[in-house]
Design an enzyme around this catalytic site. Structure first.
Site, mmCIF file in Angstrom:
data_model
loop_
_atom_site.group_PDB
_atom_site.id
_atom_site.type_symbol
_atom_site.label_atom_id
_atom_site.label_comp_id
_atom_site.label_asym_id
_atom_site.label_seq_id
_atom_site.Cartn_x
_atom_site.Cartn_y
_atom_site.Cartn_z
ATOM 1 N N ASP A 23 -10.576 2.448 -17.559
ATOM 2 C CA ASP A 23 -10.216 3.604 -16.740
ATOM 3 C C ASP A 23 -9.631 4.727 -17.586
ATOM 4 O O ASP A 23 -9.799 5.906 -17.271
ATOM 5 C CB ASP A 23 -9.215 3.186 -15.659
ATOM 6 C CG ASP A 23 -9.869 2.336 -14.569
ATOM 7 O OD1 ASP A 23 -11.118 2.270 -14.542
ATOM 8 O OD2 ASP A 23 -9.136 1.730 -13.769
ATOM 9 N N ASN A 69 -5.905 11.688 -11.953
ATOM 10 C CA ASN A 69 -5.029 10.684 -11.347
ATOM 11 C C ASN A 69 -3.729 11.263 -10.808
ATOM 12 O O ASN A 69 -3.475 11.211 -9.608
ATOM 13 C CB ASN A 69 -4.703 9.588 -12.357
ATOM 14 C CG ASN A 69 -5.579 8.368 -12.190
ATOM 15 O OD1 ASN A 69 -6.531 8.375 -11.421
ATOM 16 N ND2 ASN A 69 -5.259 7.308 -12.923
ATOM 17 N N LEU A 116 0.957 3.733 -7.063
ATOM 18 C CA LEU A 116 1.019 2.409 -6.449
ATOM 19 C C LEU A 116 2.132 1.575 -7.067
ATOM 20 O O LEU A 116 2.877 0.882 -6.355
ATOM 21 C CB LEU A 116 -0.324 1.706 -6.608
ATOM 22 C CG LEU A 116 -0.420 0.295 -6.014
ATOM 23 C CD1 LEU A 116 -0.299 0.338 -4.500
ATOM 24 C CD2 LEU A 116 -1.725 -0.379 -6.421
ATOM 25 N N GLN A 122 -0.570 11.796 -20.102
ATOM 26 C CA GLN A 122 -0.446 12.561 -21.340
ATOM 27 C C GLN A 122 0.683 13.581 -21.197
ATOM 28 O O GLN A 122 0.744 14.303 -20.198
ATOM 29 C CB GLN A 122 -1.759 13.278 -21.666
ATOM 30 C CG GLN A 122 -2.946 12.344 -21.791
ATOM 31 C CD GLN A 122 -2.775 11.314 -22.892
ATOM 32 O OE1 GLN A 122 -2.438 11.650 -24.027
ATOM 33 N NE2 GLN A 122 -3.002 10.054 -22.553
#
Length: 286
Positions: free
Chosen positions: A60, A138, A183, A239
């Site tokens: 991922d 994300n 999560l 990052q």
């Protein structure tokens, strides 16, 4: 046609299969380009402009790198899993040429994934400020610094103040990122079709602080408290944001990006199959 190959350069198996894919594409009359790598391919492309397909060979994390290269251009991304979870990818290395062939033929399902547009402000030691614009597939996160001091900040949504929080930080994620950091911090798993943002406090010092969802048009505003001038960091897809190590993260504005990331997979059921496999023991009968 032109395909951009983005392997995980630290995995010999992914790198070898990327070379095999390059040869196969050449046999099909398809031009292949390789993504930039500091050691192996320092002069290769650093963006996906002009490409019809991007193939990510890794986990991922490699697919997130592919997304950052594509940005808001709308180039489809096919992820082939060489990692541990492969939650965002479409299949394994045994399916490599079959998956790419189906992708080139337009026979794979297209999943539109909302992205984030992040505007972060930093303050230098002399009091001057600078702004950094970042992309994320994300999530955005504010986190405590290396000293471990808890951070304090105000959270607002489209001008409406939610609360002043203290804790380890805060995550603003897309639906795609809901199965990542959000999560782990206690947020929900959200279907990819959800176009808003998932907001999750990290270890808050208020028992009533809970995760919440926004609408697609909302703007999440994070303002670091001047009353607690401790070290803190901003991150986009893991990052670090910011170009000056001596500066302080001051505030951030997070909104839905102007374009979606397009992921290719076998169908809408792929998401729920991955949820069952990764989070519910593979969906096996008990």
């Amino acid at each position: 046609m032109k395909v951009l190959i983005i392997p995980n350069y630290s995995r010999p198996d992914a790198l070898e299969d990327a070379r095999r894919l390059d040869e196969w594409l050449d046999e099909q009359g398809v031009e292949a380009k390789w993504a930039h790598d500091k050691k192996l391919f320092p002069n290769q492309v650093t963006d996906g402009s002009g490409c019809d397909l991007v193939v990510s060979l890794g986990g991922d994390g490699t697919l997130l790198r592919a997304a950052s290269i594509v940005g808001y251009a709308g180039t489809p991304i096919l992820g082939v899993s060489y990692g541990h979870l492969g939650f965002l990818t479409s299949g394994g290395p045994e399916d490599l040429t079959l998956l790419v062939a189906d992708a080139l033929a337009g026979e794979l399902h297209v999943s539109h994934r909302a992205s984030l547009d992040i505007e972060s402000e930093f303050v230098r030691p002399d009091g001057s400020t600078y702004t950094v614009h970042s992309f994320a597939l994300n999530d955005f996160a504010v986190s405590r610094g290396g000293r471990g001091d808890m951070v304090e900040f105000d959270v607002s949504v489209s001008g409406n103040k939610i609360d002043r929080l203290r804790g380890d930080g805060f995550v603003v994620s897309t639906a795609t990122g809901s199965t990542g950091y959000a999560l782990a911090a206690g947020g929900p798993i959200v279907t990819p079709e959800f176009a808003g943002m998932v907001c999750v406090p990290i270890a808050p010092h208020k028992i009533m602080a809970r995760a919440f969802l926004t609408s697609p048009s909302d703007v999440v505003e994070i303002d670091m408290s001047p009353e607690r001038p401790v070290e803190r960091r901003f991150f986009a897809d893991g990052q670090a944001i910011g170009t000056d190590d001596a500066s302080w993260a001051n505030c951030a504005r997070i909104s839905r990006g102007p374009g979606d990331i397009i992921l290719l997979d076998r169908g809408p059921q792929s998401f729920y199959s991955s949820v069952a496999r990764v989070f519910y023991g593979g969906g096996r009968d008990q």
